[in-house]
Motif scaffolding. Structure first.
Motif, short mmCIF file in Angstrom:
data_model
loop_
_atom_site.label_atom_id
_atom_site.label_comp_id
_atom_site.label_asym_id
_atom_site.label_seq_id
_atom_site.Cartn_x
_atom_site.Cartn_y
_atom_site.Cartn_z
N TYR A 1 0.97 -1.19 -0.09
CA TYR A 1 0.03 0.17 -0.14
C TYR A 1 0.82 1.37 -0.06
CZ TYR A 1 -4.77 -1.83 0.03
OH TYR A 1 -6.06 -2.51 -0.13
N GLU A 2 1.94 1.22 0.88
CA GLU A 2 2.61 2.66 0.82
C GLU A 2 3.71 2.65 -0.40
OE1 GLU A 2 4.54 2.95 4.73
OE2 GLU A 2 2.74 3.17 5.63
N GLY A 3 4.03 1.49 -0.98
CA GLY A 3 4.82 1.33 -2.10
C GLY A 3 3.83 2.00 -3.23
N ALA A 4 2.76 1.93 -3.14
CA ALA A 4 1.73 2.42 -4.18
C ALA A 4 1.42 3.67 -4.20
CB ALA A 4 0.42 1.46 -4.39
N GLY A 5 1.84 4.38 -3.02
CA GLY A 5 1.50 5.66 -2.92
C GLY A 5 0.86 6.24 -1.47
N ALA A 6 0.29 5.32 -0.76
CA ALA A 6 -0.35 5.64 0.47
C ALA A 6 0.43 6.12 1.43
CB ALA A 6 -1.24 4.28 1.08
N SER A 7 0.14 6.98 2.42
CA SER A 7 1.17 7.55 3.49
C SER A 7 0.85 6.71 4.76
CB SER A 7 0.57 8.96 3.74
OG SER A 7 0.94 10.01 2.51
N PHE A 8 -0.11 5.93 4.70
CA PHE A 8 -0.38 5.17 6.03
C PHE A 8 -1.24 3.98 5.57
CE2 PHE A 8 -3.64 8.23 6.34
CZ PHE A 8 -4.72 7.26 6.54
N ARG B 1 -13.70 -7.06 9.43
CA ARG B 1 -12.14 -6.67 9.04
C ARG B 1 -12.44 -5.24 8.36
NH1 ARG B 1 -8.43 -10.52 8.75
NH2 ARG B 1 -8.49 -11.62 10.88
N LEU B 2 -11.36 -4.36 8.79
CA LEU B 2 -11.41 -3.18 8.17
C LEU B 2 -9.99 -2.63 7.74
CD1 LEU B 2 -13.33 -0.23 8.13
CD2 LEU B 2 -11.86 0.43 9.94
N VAL B 3 -10.06 -2.44 6.42
CA VAL B 3 -8.60 -1.76 5.71
C VAL B 3 -8.92 -0.40 5.45
CG1 VAL B 3 -7.31 -1.79 3.77
CG2 VAL B 3 -8.25 -3.81 4.86
N ALA B 4 -7.93 0.72 5.92
CA ALA B 4 -7.97 1.93 5.83
C ALA B 4 -6.58 2.32 5.24
CB ALA B 4 -8.20 2.67 7.12
N PHE B 5 -6.44 3.32 4.40
CA PHE B 5 -5.43 3.98 4.04
C PHE B 5 -5.58 5.33 3.48
CE2 PHE B 5 -7.48 1.92 0.41
CZ PHE B 5 -7.25 2.95 -0.72
N GLY B 6 -4.47 6.10 2.97
CA GLY B 6 -4.71 7.59 2.97
C GLY B 6 -3.60 8.30 2.72
N ALA B 7 -3.82 9.64 2.46
CA ALA B 7 -2.82 10.58 2.16
C ALA B 7 -2.11 11.44 3.00
CB ALA B 7 -3.22 11.35 0.92
N GLY B 8 -0.97 11.89 3.02
CA GLY B 8 -0.54 12.95 3.97
C GLY B 8 -0.62 14.34 3.40
N ALA B 9 -0.08 15.18 4.03
CA ALA B 9 -0.17 16.61 3.70
C ALA B 9 0.49 16.91 2.28
CB ALA B 9 0.50 17.66 4.62
N GLY B 10 -0.06 17.25 1.41
CA GLY B 10 0.30 17.59 -0.14
C GLY B 10 0.37 16.52 -0.87
N ASP B 11 -0.27 15.23 -0.22
CA ASP B 11 -0.69 14.07 -1.20
C ASP B 11 -1.88 13.89 -1.78
OD1 ASP B 11 2.22 13.83 -1.15
OD2 ASP B 11 1.93 12.35 0.83
N GLU B 12 -2.67 14.81 -1.25
CA GLU B 12 -4.25 14.62 -1.31
C GLU B 12 -4.34 14.11 -3.08
OE1 GLU B 12 -2.70 17.38 -0.57
OE2 GLU B 12 -4.03 18.13 1.28
N GLY B 13 -3.72 14.51 -4.13
CA GLY B 13 -4.06 13.99 -5.30
C GLY B 13 -3.81 12.50 -5.30
N PHE B 14 -3.17 11.87 -4.49
CA PHE B 14 -3.20 10.31 -4.63
C PHE B 14 -4.56 9.94 -4.21
CE2 PHE B 14 -3.48 6.79 -1.67
CZ PHE B 14 -3.04 5.82 -2.28
N MET B 15 -5.58 10.68 -3.64
CA MET B 15 -6.85 10.05 -3.29
C MET B 15 -7.84 10.22 -4.61
SD MET B 15 -6.78 9.60 -0.09
CE MET B 15 -8.72 9.58 0.44
N ARG B 16 -7.37 10.98 -5.63
CA ARG B 16 -7.83 11.19 -6.71
C ARG B 16 -7.48 10.05 -8.00
NH1 ARG B 16 -7.18 16.22 -5.26
NH2 ARG B 16 -9.04 17.36 -4.19
N SER B 17 -6.39 9.54 -7.61
CA SER B 17 -5.71 9.03 -8.70
C SER B 17 -6.25 7.28 -8.90
CB SER B 17 -4.14 8.72 -8.28
OG SER B 17 -4.08 7.85 -7.05
N PRO B 18 -6.20 6.76 -9.94
CA PRO B 18 -6.42 5.48 -10.65
C PRO B 18 -5.97 4.54 -9.22
CG PRO B 18 -5.96 6.77 -12.46
CD PRO B 18 -5.35 7.63 -11.37
N VAL B 19 -4.79 4.63 -9.15
CA VAL B 19 -4.12 3.46 -8.13
C VAL B 19 -4.90 3.66 -6.94
CG1 VAL B 19 -2.24 5.14 -7.22
CG2 VAL B 19 -2.13 2.57 -7.49
N PHE B 20 -5.42 4.82 -6.40
CA PHE B 20 -6.28 4.99 -5.39
C PHE B 20 -7.40 3.96 -5.28
CE2 PHE B 20 -9.98 6.59 -3.23
CZ PHE B 20 -9.42 6.53 -1.84
N HIS B 21 -8.19 4.26 -6.46
CA HIS B 21 -9.57 3.37 -6.45
C HIS B 21 -8.94 1.82 -6.50
CE1 HIS B 21 -11.95 6.70 -6.87
NE2 HIS B 21 -11.09 7.25 -8.00
#
Length: 251
Positions: A31-38, A138-158
Motif C-alpha cells: 500500500y505505501e509502495g503504491a503511494g499511500a501515506s499510511f 475486518r477494516l482496511v484503511a489507507f490515505g494521504a499525508g499533507a500535500g499528497d491529496e492528489g493520491f486520493m483522486r488517482s486511479p491507483v487509489f481506486h
C-alpha cells in the motif's frame, strides 16, 4: 492493466509470507509502495462494539492521542456498534474538501478532523469487509499525508480500494507488539480498573476487593462497570477474560 498487476503482486507477495508479522510488513509495503501515506488493518465486532485489534503505521503521537481522547466514538472510519457488517459502507474523507466529511453538528468530530490534519493526515478511506455471517468485520484503511491529496483522486487509489477485501482476509492480527505498529483494543483502563479486574480474576468478591484497595463496595462496582463498558463486555466475567487475553492484567 495496472489493477490486475497490483492484484497479482499482492497475491504473490502474500503467498510468500511466513508469519503474521511478515504478512503485515508485506501489506504495508504494497500500500505505501503504491503511494499511500499510511495503512491500517483492524477487526471489530458490530454486535458488541468491541475493537478486536487495530494495527496502523500512523505516527505514534497521533495514535496515542486517538486512544486518549477515545476518538473511536467520533472517527467515521471506525464502524459504530449495532450496524450489521453487510450494511457498512466505504467511508472516504479529504481535508481539503470538507463536503466529504460525514459530520453533523458534533463539535468533537470537527475537532477530530482538524487534529487529524494537524497530525499530517489529509485524506483517508476505510473499507469494511464482513467476515462471513458473523457480527465481525475486518477494516482496511489507507490515505494521504499533507500535500499528497492528489493520491486520493488517482486511479491507483481506486485500485487499492478494490483490493482491500483481499488485504482484509489475508491480513492477520500480529502476535505481541512490534515497534513500528500500533495495537489497541478500545480506551485505556485506569490503574484502579486494572487493579479491580486483577482481584476479580483471582476470585476475590467485592467486599474483599474494597478492603484490599481501601475503597467502598459501590466504588468497586463503579470501576467494574467502567472497565466492562470500555472493553465492550456484558458481564464482569467477560471483562476479566478479555482483559487477560489482551494482556491488560495477568493471573
Amino acid at each position: 492493466m495496472p489493477g490486475l498487476n497490483l492484484l497479482i503482486d499482492m497475491l504473490d507477495t502474500l503467498d510468500a509470507s511466513t508469519s503474521s508479522a511478515d504478512t503485515w510488513q508485506r501489506l504495508v509495503g504494497l500500500y505505501e509502495g503504491a503511494g499511500a501515506s499510511f495503512f491500517v488493518l483492524g477487526e471489530m465486532d458490530q454486535a458488541t462494539g468491541e475493537i478486536i485489534f487495530l494495527q496502523s503505521t500512523m505516527n505514534r503521537p497521533w495514535l496515542d492521542h486517538w486512544v486518549d481522547r477515545n476518538y473511536a466514538s467520533v472517527d467515521p472510519h471506525c464502524p459504530k456498534k449495532g450496524i450489521p457488517p453487510k450494511k457498512l459502507e466505504t467511508v472516504t474523507t479529504l481535508h481539503s474538501e470538507r463536503n466529504l466529511w460525514p459530520i453533523g453538528s458534533d463539535p468533537e468530530q470537527r475537532i477530530f478532523f482538524d487534529e487529524l490534519a494537524d497530525a499530517g493526515y489529509h485524506g483517508a478511506s476505510s473499507i469494511p469487509c464482513p467476515l462471513g455471517d458473523t457480527s465481525r468485520v475486518r477494516l482496511v484503511a489507507f490515505g494521504a499525508g499533507a500535500g499528497d491529496e492528489g493520491f486520493m483522486r488517482s486511479p491507483v487509489f481506486h485500485t487499492l480500494s478494490l483490493l482491500a477485501p483481499v488485504a482484509a482476509l489475508r491480513g492477520t492480527r500480529l502476535e505481541g507488539r512490534h515497534p513500528d505498529i500500533f495495537i489497541k483494543a478500545g480506551p485505556k483502563l485506569s490503574t484502579r480498573e486494572r487493579d479491580v479486574l486483577s482481584l476479580l480474576a483471582s476470585g476475590q468478591l467485592n467486599a474483599r476487593i474494597a478492603e484490599r484497595l481501601k475503597i467502598t463496595e459501590p466504588t468497586v462496582r463503579k470501576h467494574v462497570t467502567s472497565a466492562r463498558m470500555k472493553l465492550g463486555c456484558a458481564t464482569r466475567e467477560q471483562a476479566v477474560a478479555v482483559a487477560v487475553s489482551r494482556g491488560l492484567i495477568s493471573l
